[in-house]
Write a protein that holds these residues in place. Structure first.
Motif, PDB file in Angstrom:
ATOM      1  N   TYR A  23       2.666 -26.050 -16.056  1.00 23.02           N
ATOM      2  CA  TYR A  23       1.515 -26.430 -16.875  1.00 23.02           C
ATOM      3  C   TYR A  23       0.202 -25.968 -16.256  1.00 23.02           C
ATOM      4  O   TYR A  23      -0.719 -25.552 -16.964  1.00 23.02           O
ATOM      5  N   ASN A  24       0.085 -26.042 -14.935  1.00 13.87           N
ATOM      6  CA  ASN A  24      -1.163 -25.704 -14.258  1.00 13.87           C
ATOM      7  C   ASN A  24      -1.283 -24.230 -13.893  1.00 13.87           C
ATOM      8  O   ASN A  24      -2.294 -23.822 -13.317  1.00 13.87           O
ATOM      9  N   ALA A  25      -0.284 -23.440 -14.225  1.00  9.38           N
ATOM     10  CA  ALA A  25      -0.362 -22.003 -13.949  1.00  9.38           C
ATOM     11  C   ALA A  25      -1.528 -21.389 -14.720  1.00  9.38           C
ATOM     12  O   ALA A  25      -1.760 -21.723 -15.883  1.00  9.38           O
ATOM     13  N   PRO A  26      -2.304 -20.512 -14.096  1.00 12.20           N
ATOM     14  CA  PRO A  26      -3.443 -19.890 -14.797  1.00 12.20           C
ATOM     15  C   PRO A  26      -3.046 -19.232 -16.104  1.00 12.20           C
ATOM     16  O   PRO A  26      -3.826 -19.206 -17.062  1.00 12.20           O
ATOM     17  N   ARG A  53      -2.613 -28.156 -25.951  1.00 13.03           N
ATOM     18  CA  ARG A  53      -1.715 -29.285 -25.756  1.00 13.03           C
ATOM     19  C   ARG A  53      -2.190 -30.129 -24.576  1.00 13.03           C
ATOM     20  O   ARG A  53      -1.716 -29.971 -23.449  1.00 13.03           O
ATOM     21  N   PRO A  54      -3.151 -31.017 -24.809  1.00 13.84           N
ATOM     22  CA  PRO A  54      -3.660 -31.858 -23.709  1.00 13.84           C
ATOM     23  C   PRO A  54      -2.597 -32.759 -23.116  1.00 13.84           C
ATOM     24  O   PRO A  54      -2.693 -33.140 -21.957  1.00 13.84           O
ATOM     25  N   ASN A  55      -1.591 -33.116 -23.892  1.00 14.35           N
ATOM     26  CA  ASN A  55      -0.408 -33.783 -23.346  1.00 14.35           C
ATOM     27  C   ASN A  55       0.663 -32.709 -23.201  1.00 14.35           C
ATOM     28  O   ASN A  55       1.182 -32.211 -24.197  1.00 14.35           O
ATOM     29  N   PRO A  56       1.000 -32.301 -21.985  1.00 14.87           N
ATOM     30  CA  PRO A  56       1.888 -31.157 -21.799  1.00 14.87           C
ATOM     31  C   PRO A  56       3.297 -31.373 -22.316  1.00 14.87           C
ATOM     32  O   PRO A  56       4.057 -30.414 -22.425  1.00 14.87           O
ATOM     33  N   ASN A  57       3.643 -32.590 -22.639  1.00 16.85           N
ATOM     34  CA  ASN A  57       5.011 -32.817 -23.108  1.00 16.85           C
ATOM     35  C   ASN A  57       5.067 -33.212 -24.573  1.00 16.85           C
ATOM     36  O   ASN A  57       6.050 -33.786 -25.042  1.00 16.85           O
ATOM     37  N   VAL A  58       3.994 -32.919 -25.293  1.00 16.88           N
ATOM     38  CA  VAL A  58       4.039 -32.944 -26.754  1.00 16.88           C
ATOM     39  C   VAL A  58       3.743 -31.523 -27.201  1.00 16.88           C
ATOM     40  O   VAL A  58       2.601 -31.128 -27.370  1.00 16.88           O
ATOM     41  N   LEU A  59       4.802 -30.752 -27.333  1.00 17.44           N
ATOM     42  CA  LEU A  59       4.700 -29.354 -27.713  1.00 17.44           C
ATOM     43  C   LEU A  59       5.127 -29.177 -29.161  1.00 17.44           C
ATOM     44  O   LEU A  59       5.685 -30.089 -29.775  1.00 17.44           O
ATOM     45  N   HIS A  60       4.872 -27.998 -29.696  1.00 15.75           N
ATOM     46  CA  HIS A  60       5.266 -27.702 -31.073  1.00 15.75           C
ATOM     47  C   HIS A  60       6.122 -26.449 -31.077  1.00 15.75           C
ATOM     48  O   HIS A  60       5.874 -25.517 -30.295  1.00 15.75           O
ATOM     49  N   PRO A  61       7.162 -26.401 -31.915  1.00 17.52           N
ATOM     50  CA  PRO A  61       7.976 -25.202 -31.998  1.00 17.52           C
ATOM     51  C   PRO A  61       7.101 -23.970 -32.230  1.00 17.52           C
ATOM     52  O   PRO A  61       6.209 -23.966 -33.080  1.00 17.52           O
ATOM     53  N   GLY A  62       7.355 -22.938 -31.449  1.00 18.06           N
ATOM     54  CA  GLY A  62       6.564 -21.720 -31.535  1.00 18.06           C
ATOM     55  C   GLY A  62       5.521 -21.590 -30.444  1.00 18.06           C
ATOM     56  O   GLY A  62       4.984 -20.497 -30.233  1.00 18.06           O
ATOM     57  N   ASP A  63       5.195 -22.702 -29.757  1.00 18.48           N
ATOM     58  CA  ASP A  63       4.273 -22.613 -28.627  1.00 18.48           C
ATOM     59  C   ASP A  63       4.853 -21.684 -27.563  1.00 18.48           C
ATOM     60  O   ASP A  63       6.065 -21.682 -27.305  1.00 18.48           O
ATOM     61  N   ALA A  64       3.982 -20.917 -26.924  1.00  8.28           N
ATOM     62  CA  ALA A  64       4.406 -20.008 -25.861  1.00  8.28           C
ATOM     63  C   ALA A  64       4.087 -20.620 -24.508  1.00  8.28           C
ATOM     64  O   ALA A  64       2.937 -20.954 -24.228  1.00  8.28           O
ATOM     65  N   VAL A  65       5.112 -20.772 -23.676  1.00  3.27           N
ATOM     66  CA  VAL A  65       4.954 -21.316 -22.328  1.00  3.27           C
ATOM     67  C   VAL A  65       5.316 -20.214 -21.336  1.00  3.27           C
ATOM     68  O   VAL A  65       6.442 -19.710 -21.333  1.00  3.27           O
ATOM     69  N   VAL A  66       4.345 -19.832 -20.505  1.00  2.00           N
ATOM     70  CA  VAL A  66       4.598 -18.792 -19.509  1.00  2.00           C
ATOM     71  C   VAL A  66       5.309 -19.417 -18.309  1.00  2.00           C
ATOM     72  O   VAL A  66       4.867 -20.424 -17.762  1.00  2.00           O
ATOM     73  N   ILE A  67       6.442 -18.837 -17.932  1.00  2.00           N
ATOM     74  CA  ILE A  67       7.189 -19.275 -16.751  1.00  2.00           C
ATOM     75  C   ILE A  67       6.756 -18.404 -15.587  1.00  2.00           C
ATOM     76  O   ILE A  67       7.043 -17.197 -15.557  1.00  2.00           O
ATOM     77  N   PRO A  68       6.020 -18.959 -14.610  1.00  2.00           N
ATOM     78  CA  PRO A  68       5.499 -18.127 -13.516  1.00  2.00           C
ATOM     79  C   PRO A  68       6.604 -17.576 -12.631  1.00  2.00           C
ATOM     80  O   PRO A  68       7.723 -18.111 -12.592  1.00  2.00           O
ATOM     81  N   GLU A  69       6.251 -16.535 -11.934  1.00  2.00           N
ATOM     82  CA  GLU A  69       7.203 -15.909 -11.022  1.00  2.00           C
ATOM     83  C   GLU A  69       7.437 -16.804  -9.810  1.00  2.00           C
ATOM     84  O   GLU A  69       6.507 -17.423  -9.286  1.00  2.00           O
ATOM     85  N   LYS A  70       8.678 -16.881  -9.366  1.00  2.00           N
ATOM     86  CA  LYS A  70       9.002 -17.671  -8.182  1.00  2.00           C
ATOM     87  C   LYS A  70       8.716 -16.869  -6.920  1.00  2.00           C
ATOM     88  O   LYS A  70       8.914 -15.656  -6.881  1.00  2.00           O
ATOM     89  N   HIS A  71       8.244 -17.570  -5.904  1.00  2.00           N
ATOM     90  CA  HIS A  71       7.943 -16.928  -4.633  1.00  2.00           C
ATOM     91  C   HIS A  71       8.782 -17.576  -3.537  1.00  2.00           C
ATOM     92  O   HIS A  71       8.943 -18.800  -3.504  1.00  2.00           O
ATOM     93  N   PRO A  72       9.322 -16.777  -2.635  1.00  2.00           N
ATOM     94  CA  PRO A  72      10.149 -17.352  -1.566  1.00  2.00           C
ATOM     95  C   PRO A  72       9.318 -18.200  -0.611  1.00  2.00           C
ATOM     96  O   PRO A  72       8.127 -17.950  -0.401  1.00  2.00           O
ATOM     97  N   VAL A  73       9.950 -19.230  -0.060  1.00  2.00           N
ATOM     98  CA  VAL A  73       9.321 -20.096   0.936  1.00  2.00           C
ATOM     99  C   VAL A  73       9.913 -19.758   2.301  1.00  2.00           C
ATOM    100  O   VAL A  73      11.141 -19.736   2.472  1.00  2.00           O
TER     101      VAL A  73
END
Length: 265
Positions: free
Chosen positions: A28-31, A40-60
């Protein structure tokens, strides 16, 4: 590599994050999700068709000693389902025994509502559906499946949760939905029972069902001209509602993380 997830009906950010191995805050906080946060001020009330970017994972990277056994602990999110039982006068029903079940669980979860009618249950974040048994009835719960208040389907879902009968959440304001809106408005002392959606009605539904401090202006553009049917479809010619001392509303509250952030059920 980043990818985009297109929201489907019944999904919320909690389930999307769990599927991709993230905490919901990271996504949710990804730029890249700035537009999503505005809509979507409430991040868990979404609507079908909304686009959510899944950020790239970085190794720890960790520095550890050789020749020894090491244990790595991965934080696990704690989710909480909150429901509130109310009667037809919207008064809390306290001191009532309840049982909750969902798939993959070992034993049912049991408890008693508090004086405020509240039920609080910890759940794994992957749970999408559960069954609540209370006062001799069973209620199927779609966890995380609530649409935004700006959508007709979101209005229909909230009316259903409050014990009214708008019919299926199909996004169409037909006779049953119109009658349910009017019945809800009539139950409120300061709303005009017109059967038409207005900001005051949306705000009241938002406050009663979501209880997360949002204001109407923070949602995306309202559906100002909802679809309407000119003639009743099959089953739309009457509105049925149970009456009696043992009837009540299941106000599906929030499915939330341990930091107090709510995920609407």
């Amino acid at each position: 590599m980043m990818k985009t997830h297109i929201v489907e009906q019944g999904e919320c950010l909690a389930t999307i994050a769990a599927r991709h191995g993230y905490a919901w805050q990271t996504i949710y906080n990804a730029p890249e999700n700035a537009t999503l946060r505005r809509r979507r001020p409430n991040p868990n009330v979404l609507h079908p068709g909304d686009a959510v970017v899944i950020p790239e994972k970085h190794p720890v990277h960790s520095q550890i000693a050789t020749g020894r056994q090491h244990t790595f602990k991965v934080p696990r999110e704690t989710w909480e389902l909150r429901l509130r039982l109310r009667d037809h006068d919207h008064e809390a029903i306290g001191g009532v025994a309840w049982t909750l079940t969902y798939e993959t669980m070992d034993e049912p979860i049991e408890g008693t509502t508090g004086d405020d009618g509240l039920i609080t249950v910890p759940l794994p974040s992957h749970v999408r559906r559960a069954t609540l048994s209370v006062m001799g009835r069973e209620h199927s719960l779609d966890i995380g499946g609530l649409d935004p208040i700006s959508r007709i389907t979101g209005i229909q879902q909230r009316l259903t949760r409050l014990g009214y009968h708008p019919g299926a959440a199909d996004g169409v304001v037909g006779p049953r939905t119109r009658a349910a809106i009017m019945e809800f408005q009539a139950s409120q002392d300061d709303l005009d029972a017109t059967g038409h959606l207005d900001d005051a009605t949306r705000e009241r539904l938002l406050g009663m069902c979501d209880d997360d401090g949002r204001v109407l202006e923070m949602e995306d553009e309202l559906e100002d001209h909802p679809s309407e049917r000119g003639a009743p479809a099959e089953g739309d010619d009457e509105v049925e509602r149970d009456e009696g001392d043992d009837t009540f509303d299941v106000d599906e509250g929030q499915h939330s993380s341990g930091d107090g952030h709510g995920v609407l059920a």
